[in-house]
Design an enzyme around this catalytic site. Structure first.
Site, PDB file in Angstrom:
ATOM      1  N   TYR A 254       2.909  -9.213   9.612  1.00  0.00           N
ATOM      2  CA  TYR A 254       2.808  -7.824   9.147  1.00  0.00           C
ATOM      3  C   TYR A 254       1.575  -7.162   9.746  1.00  0.00           C
ATOM      4  O   TYR A 254       0.527  -7.815   9.912  1.00  0.00           O
ATOM      5  CB  TYR A 254       2.682  -7.768   7.622  1.00  0.00           C
ATOM      6  CG  TYR A 254       3.969  -8.041   6.891  1.00  0.00           C
ATOM      7  CD1 TYR A 254       4.891  -7.029   6.681  1.00  0.00           C
ATOM      8  CD2 TYR A 254       4.254  -9.309   6.405  1.00  0.00           C
ATOM      9  CE1 TYR A 254       6.075  -7.269   5.999  1.00  0.00           C
ATOM     10  CE2 TYR A 254       5.436  -9.568   5.736  1.00  0.00           C
ATOM     11  CZ  TYR A 254       6.341  -8.542   5.527  1.00  0.00           C
ATOM     12  OH  TYR A 254       7.515  -8.791   4.871  1.00  0.00           O
TER      13      TYR A 254
ATOM     14  N   TYR B 242       8.295 -15.906   8.558  1.00  0.00           N
ATOM     15  CA  TYR B 242       6.866 -16.213   8.477  1.00  0.00           C
ATOM     16  C   TYR B 242       6.609 -17.216   7.351  1.00  0.00           C
ATOM     17  O   TYR B 242       7.363 -17.277   6.376  1.00  0.00           O
ATOM     18  CB  TYR B 242       6.040 -14.937   8.274  1.00  0.00           C
ATOM     19  CG  TYR B 242       6.374 -14.120   7.041  1.00  0.00           C
ATOM     20  CD1 TYR B 242       5.877 -14.454   5.786  1.00  0.00           C
ATOM     21  CD2 TYR B 242       7.177 -12.996   7.144  1.00  0.00           C
ATOM     22  CE1 TYR B 242       6.169 -13.691   4.676  1.00  0.00           C
ATOM     23  CE2 TYR B 242       7.479 -12.229   6.047  1.00  0.00           C
ATOM     24  CZ  TYR B 242       6.965 -12.576   4.802  1.00  0.00           C
ATOM     25  OH  TYR B 242       7.277 -11.816   3.697  1.00  0.00           O
TER      26      TYR B 242
ATOM     27  N   ARG C 270       9.701 -17.699   4.798  1.00  0.00           N
ATOM     28  CA  ARG C 270      10.644 -16.670   4.355  1.00  0.00           C
ATOM     29  C   ARG C 270      11.733 -16.483   5.408  1.00  0.00           C
ATOM     30  O   ARG C 270      11.461 -16.489   6.607  1.00  0.00           O
ATOM     31  CB  ARG C 270       9.940 -15.317   4.190  1.00  0.00           C
ATOM     32  CG  ARG C 270       8.942 -15.163   3.055  1.00  0.00           C
ATOM     33  CD  ARG C 270       9.491 -15.414   1.660  1.00  0.00           C
ATOM     34  NE  ARG C 270      10.845 -14.986   1.392  1.00  0.00           N
ATOM     35  CZ  ARG C 270      11.236 -13.733   1.140  1.00  0.00           C
ATOM     36  NH1 ARG C 270      10.349 -12.769   1.095  1.00  0.00           N
ATOM     37  NH2 ARG C 270      12.485 -13.441   0.893  1.00  0.00           N
TER      38      ARG C 270
ATOM     39  N   HIS D 182      13.670 -10.812   6.998  1.00  0.00           N
ATOM     40  CA  HIS D 182      14.047  -9.821   5.982  1.00  0.00           C
ATOM     41  C   HIS D 182      13.361  -8.490   6.237  1.00  0.00           C
ATOM     42  O   HIS D 182      12.332  -8.419   6.911  1.00  0.00           O
ATOM     43  CB  HIS D 182      13.691 -10.330   4.582  1.00  0.00           C
ATOM     44  CG  HIS D 182      12.221 -10.541   4.372  1.00  0.00           C
ATOM     45  ND1 HIS D 182      11.576 -11.681   4.789  1.00  0.00           N
ATOM     46  CD2 HIS D 182      11.258  -9.758   3.819  1.00  0.00           C
ATOM     47  CE1 HIS D 182      10.292 -11.603   4.493  1.00  0.00           C
ATOM     48  NE2 HIS D 182      10.063 -10.424   3.903  1.00  0.00           N
TER      49      HIS D 182
ATOM     50  N   HIS E 119      12.087  -5.161   3.868  1.00  0.00           N
ATOM     51  CA  HIS E 119      11.875  -4.641   2.511  1.00  0.00           C
ATOM     52  C   HIS E 119      12.369  -3.197   2.437  1.00  0.00           C
ATOM     53  O   HIS E 119      12.170  -2.418   3.377  1.00  0.00           O
ATOM     54  CB  HIS E 119      10.387  -4.666   2.157  1.00  0.00           C
ATOM     55  CG  HIS E 119       9.810  -6.049   2.091  1.00  0.00           C
ATOM     56  ND1 HIS E 119       9.753  -6.783   0.920  1.00  0.00           N
ATOM     57  CD2 HIS E 119       9.263  -6.841   3.048  1.00  0.00           C
ATOM     58  CE1 HIS E 119       9.189  -7.952   1.164  1.00  0.00           C
ATOM     59  NE2 HIS E 119       8.878  -8.017   2.439  1.00  0.00           N
TER      60      HIS E 119
HETATM   61 FE   LIG Z   1       8.108  -9.790   3.379  1.00  0.00          FE
END
Ligand SMILES: [Fe+2]
Length: 369
Positions: free
Chosen positions: A240, A279, A289, A292, A294
């Site tokens: 991120y 990640y 994870r 995806h 959000h």
């Molecule tokens: Fe996330």
């Protein structure tokens, strides 16, 4: 989302004990009935939460013996029900809840009200249709909570929920509390190209470019028009663009991972972005994870904001992801997976995916992730 279907019954003569808002319960009993209810109760019990006694009366239990044991008065269940300040029954659609009246009978004998948590089926057609499970529960308890397809507040395998889930009984807000109109999002809040996450740098971001389209509808399949949709995601390397992310993966100076748009008059939205990478996270050792994106959906007031996560087809991490698996219903989980929709892509440039969102009802998209 959930609906609280309270039933007016005489008070149980416990003024100031359990009816007092925000009072801290001394002891809670949770009884899982049937296969679905038993599975939920076992997951709760695995965490050994304080002040909570969990009992499982699954279909495999011999009902006659169980009833006899309960009625004999010597069992742990009867003792725990007698000691509990709050008593919950949990069951899913189709569960055998024939023992619910027995549990309630014991509780009522000690002037304890009982709340039933009923998991709404995801594949039911229509609304308000009652199956035998729901009918039995309705007749056996004082308060019936028709639970949602959304994940529970507390899902121990999803570690963050242990800290953020409520510790006190939820309060019922006065009717209309959520109808307060907020300031509508001004059109200028969304600028040109905000829905193209690949257009925010000096060059093209790295990764697999994709177009993501979808339609947002309400319970009655009506479009949610002119509503703000925001997305955020990791870059193609699974990092991120945020100071809190210290994953040892490269940042992409051409990718911020934030996009927004308004739905059109038919509830449609469209983003151009990069397929996010997986990640690692610190939920448990070797936890990663699934890929995806959000989503945040803003209605016409800030208190209506809804969030969820979208996944990709065929991701092997999905089956072991505690966030996705916190949704109790397998079919509901599948509704968080987008579908390949090549024709929505850009010819010779990008793949296309579709992710429709239904806000409520039996076919609703799980929210709250
Ligand atoms: Fe996330």
């Amino acid at each position: 989302m959930s609906a609280l279907l309270g039933r007016a019954r005489p008070a149980f003569g416990l003024p100031g004990r359990i009816q007092e808002a925000n009072s801290k319960p001394r002891s809670i009993a949770l009884v899982g009935l049937g296969e679905g209810g038993a599975a939920i109760a076992r997951r709760v019990a695995a965490e050994r939460p304080a002040n909570l006694e969990v009992h499982v009366l699954s279909k495999s239990a011999r009902a006659g013996d169980t009833v006899a044991a309960i009625q004999a008065g010597g069992g742990d269940l009867q003792r725990d029900l007698a000691a509990a300040d709050m008593i919950f029954i949990v069951a899913c659609r189709g569960d055998d809840v024939g023992l619910a009246p027995v549990v309630s009978g014991i509780a009522h004998g000690r002037k304890h009200p009982v709340t039933a948590l009923y998991i709404v089926p995801s594949d039911a057609d229509g609304h308000g249709e009652e199956d035998e499970t729901l009918k039995t529960l309705r007749g056996a308890v004082e308060v019936l909570v028709v639970a949602s397809l959304d994940p529970p507040y507390l899902y121990p395998d999803y570690r963050s929920t242990r800290l953020r889930s409520p510790r006190q009984p939820l309060l019922e807000l006065p009717e209309g509390s959520f109808d307060v109109p907020g300031p509508l999002v001004p059109r200028g809040f969304v600028r040109d190209k905000d829905n193209d996450l690949t257009a925010h740098g000096k060059g093209a971001p790295l990764g697999e470019k994709m177009v993501l389209v979808g339609r947002i509808t309400d319970e009655g399949a009506r479009p949610v028009r002119d509503s703000l949709v925001e997305i955020w995601q990791a870059n193609a390397s699974g990092r991120y663009h945020h100071p809190g992310d210290n994953h040892d993966a490269p940042l992409d100076p051409n990718f911020l991972g934030i996009g927004r748009t308004f739905t059109d008059a038919d509830g449609n939205y469209r983003f151009v972005t990069i397929k996010p990478g997986s990640y690692p996270w610190q939920n448990h050792a070797f936890a990663w994870r699934p890929q995806h994106i959000h989503f945040s959906l803003l209605g016409n007031a800030p208190v209506q904001r809804l969030v969820t996560q979208m996944y990709f087809p065929g991701d092997p991490l999905l089956a072991i992801d505690p966030v996705a698996q916190s949704i109790p219903d397998a079919k509901a989980r599948e509704r968080l997976i987008c579908s390949l929709a090549l024709e929505t892509g850009i010819e010779m440039v990008s793949l296309g995916y579709r992710f429709d969102i239904v806000l409520a009802g039996a076919k609703s998209t799980p929210l709250g992730l």
